[in-house]
Design a protein around this motif. Structure first.
Motif, PDB file in Angstrom:
ATOM      1  N   SER A 369      41.800  36.095  37.397  1.00 31.89           N
ATOM      2  CA  SER A 369      40.682  35.428  38.079  1.00 31.89           C
ATOM      3  C   SER A 369      41.156  34.363  39.057  1.00 31.89           C
ATOM      4  O   SER A 369      40.352  33.843  39.843  1.00 31.89           O
ATOM      5  CB  SER A 369      39.739  34.789  37.057  1.00 31.89           C
ATOM      6  N   HIS A 373      35.844  31.124  39.778  1.00 30.54           N
ATOM      7  CA  HIS A 373      34.622  31.572  39.113  1.00 30.54           C
ATOM      8  C   HIS A 373      34.055  32.835  39.725  1.00 30.54           C
ATOM      9  O   HIS A 373      33.581  33.722  38.996  1.00 30.54           O
ATOM     10  CB  HIS A 373      33.582  30.447  39.154  1.00 30.54           C
ATOM     11  N   ALA A 376      36.043  35.972  38.615  1.00 36.03           N
ATOM     12  CA  ALA A 376      35.762  36.311  37.215  1.00 36.03           C
ATOM     13  C   ALA A 376      34.392  36.970  37.076  1.00 36.03           C
ATOM     14  O   ALA A 376      34.253  38.016  36.413  1.00 36.03           O
ATOM     15  CB  ALA A 376      35.843  35.055  36.351  1.00 36.03           C
ATOM     16  N   ILE A 391      39.015  40.268  31.770  1.00 36.40           N
ATOM     17  CA  ILE A 391      39.009  39.159  32.717  1.00 36.40           C
ATOM     18  C   ILE A 391      39.797  37.993  32.140  1.00 36.40           C
ATOM     19  O   ILE A 391      39.472  37.483  31.062  1.00 36.40           O
ATOM     20  CB  ILE A 391      37.568  38.677  33.034  1.00 36.40           C
ATOM     21  N   GLU A 392      40.826  37.560  32.865  1.00 36.08           N
ATOM     22  CA  GLU A 392      41.630  36.416  32.432  1.00 36.08           C
ATOM     23  C   GLU A 392      40.961  35.107  32.857  1.00 36.08           C
ATOM     24  O   GLU A 392      40.416  35.013  33.949  1.00 36.08           O
ATOM     25  CB  GLU A 392      43.025  36.509  33.044  1.00 36.08           C
ATOM     26  N   ASP A 393      41.022  34.111  31.989  1.00 37.30           N
ATOM     27  CA  ASP A 393      40.476  32.773  32.241  1.00 37.30           C
ATOM     28  C   ASP A 393      38.973  32.808  32.507  1.00 37.30           C
ATOM     29  O   ASP A 393      38.485  32.300  33.524  1.00 37.30           O
ATOM     30  CB  ASP A 393      41.213  32.107  33.411  1.00 37.30           C
ATOM     31  N   PRO A 394      38.197  33.370  31.586  1.00 35.09           N
ATOM     32  CA  PRO A 394      36.744  33.465  31.802  1.00 35.09           C
ATOM     33  C   PRO A 394      36.049  32.109  31.828  1.00 35.09           C
ATOM     34  O   PRO A 394      34.931  32.001  32.347  1.00 35.09           O
ATOM     35  CB  PRO A 394      36.272  34.312  30.618  1.00 35.09           C
ATOM     36  N   CYS A 396      36.526  29.731  33.664  1.00 37.63           N
ATOM     37  CA  CYS A 396      36.414  29.178  35.022  1.00 37.63           C
ATOM     38  C   CYS A 396      35.004  29.311  35.578  1.00 37.63           C
ATOM     39  O   CYS A 396      34.671  28.650  36.577  1.00 37.63           O
ATOM     40  CB  CYS A 396      37.427  29.823  35.961  1.00 37.63           C
TER      41      CYS A 396
END
Length: 419
Positions: A369, A373, A376, A391-394, A396
């Motif tokens: 991501s 934001h 994502a 999804i990585e780092d949701p 955000c």
């Protein structure tokens, strides 16, 4: 550091339900700043609660603006018509609107202000805005051309005629517009090249300014005039976020669903509302989409285009390279992780090679991501139709739509976040 990962299970039935959208980030941060510059107490309703707006409120409080939180979507803002020097640097995370708007506004501080942000913000260019500020007598520097920024304010600036490039981010021009109303003489902004790029965002700025008593006019495509009115406190309602709506409109289109967001797109003044007509054409989206007037909707439209019947080329999107990340590169990377031949880039154009047959397939891939934001949230849409997309780092999404994953769950989407 290991980042959390969101796993979305594809849906097999249309998504239906009712969703309350967050308030517009673009409008909220403009209204917070203008209310903070006004004399008296303003009541802002329908505000967005997110990382970006919290950074703006924290910074304004540090400069003497009183902000009282009435409830989750309402605040009272009391200003004195001036900003006081902050006792320490203003940390603005990766909030582009807060950084750009405040960099101009702190010219009104009689003293030195340092504005900084996180590692991502410190890679986002701001030199063109500083060049414009210096042209109106503001002592503003950023050695790297990116934050941190130091502004030695004197409490005033030199109004008059300002020329800016039409290729600049509209946020730079909006920052100058909001500052100009606080001058002691009229300001005329002339657009080099003869045309404003993302003019829709400038009309949002003008609408907020006018609500607080400013006089803003657009005599031509290449000119904006602002009178030295200062700002007057008022009550102001913030409309729902059109950028957030694009994810739900696209989820409807992808699943054949019906999601009631309580607001019709034609009732929204934000540029991203224009994306609704394009989404409504799915799976026969136009072969070329010019994105200058709906920049934040482009990641949504690009992911939707992956399932279109025919190829889609996105043009006029060069400013996406200086958002929270290089969104052209990030969207291209994400699409090609799903399938190596799904997208290509030519200059600043993004070409999505439609593959409607991907629906129902499995593609084990992790979408980076880039702490953005919009990346994502957009790629979560791909996961509604393709198995294995994670999804990585949701987290955000807290930047503008903190309830995003909860909203998807409320519509029947299975979302698992592992930490």
């Amino acid at each position: 550091m290991t980042l959390p990962i969101a796993t979305i299970t594809p849906v097999t039935t249309p998504l239906t339900g009712e969703v309350t959208l967050p308030g517009s980030k673009s409008v909220t941060n403009r209204a917070l700043l203008v209310a903070g510059l006004a004399r008296g107490t303003s009541r802002l309703s329908g505000i967005l609660r997110s990382d970006d707006t919290r950074y703006m409120m924290t910074a304004l409080r540090a400069m003497g603006v009183e902000i009282t939180e009435t409830d989750e979507t309402t605040v009272s803002v009391t200003g004195t018509g001036a900003l006081r020097p902050a006792s320490e640097p203003l940390f603005l995370g990766n909030a582009g609107t807060a950084m750009r708007f405040l960099t101009a506004a702190v010219a009104l501080v009689d003293g030195t202000t340092v504005l900084t942000g996180d590692e991502h913000m410190q890679k986002r260019p701001i030199a063109p805005l500083l060049d414009t500020l210096r042209a109106i007598g503001v002592d503003a520097t950023a050695p790297t051309g990116c934050p941190p920024v130091t502004v030695h304010g004197t409490g005033r600036f030199q109004p008059g005629e300002i020329e800016v490039s039409g290729t600049l981010s509209s946020q730079y021009i909006s920052a100058i517009m909001m500052l100009a109303a606080m001058g002691d003489a009229p300001t005329r902004i002339r657009i080099g090249g003869g045309k404003i790029g993302a003019v829709g965002y400038l009309h949002i700025t003008a609408a907020v300014m006018r609500a607080f008593g400013a006089q803003v006019d657009f005599p031509s495509d290449a000119e904006i005039t602002i009178q030295p009115t200062d700002y007057t406190a008022t009550d102001y309602a913030i409309e729902p976020d059109a950028s957030a709506a694009t994810y739900l409109w696209a989820a409807e289109a992808l699943t054949g669903g019906r999601i009631d967001i309580g607001t019709a797109p034609e009732d929204m003044n934000q540029p991203d509302a224009k994306a609704h007509a394009i989404i409504a054409a799915f799976p026969d989206m136009p072969p070329e989409i010019h994105g200058a007037q709906m920049q934040d909707a482009i990641p949504t439209l690009a992911v939707l285009a992956a399932f279109n019947n025919t190829l889609v080329r996105f043009t006029g999107i060069e400013n996406l390279r200086v958002k929270e990340c290089d969104r052209i590169a990030a969207v291209h990377q994400g699409l090609t992780r799903i399938d190596p031949d799904l997208a290509s880039v030519e200059g600043d154009d993004l070409i999505v090679h439609a593959r409607p047959d991907l629906a129902g397939k499995t593609r084990d891939c992790l979408i980076d991501s880039h702490a953005d934001h919009r990346i994502a949230m957009s790629f979560a849409l791909a996961a509604l139709r393709i198995h294995g997309v994670k999804i990585e780092d949701p987290d955000c999404v807290s930047k503008t739509f903190p309830a995003y994953w909860h909203v998807l769950r409320s519509l029947g989407v299975e979302v698992e976040i592992t930490r």
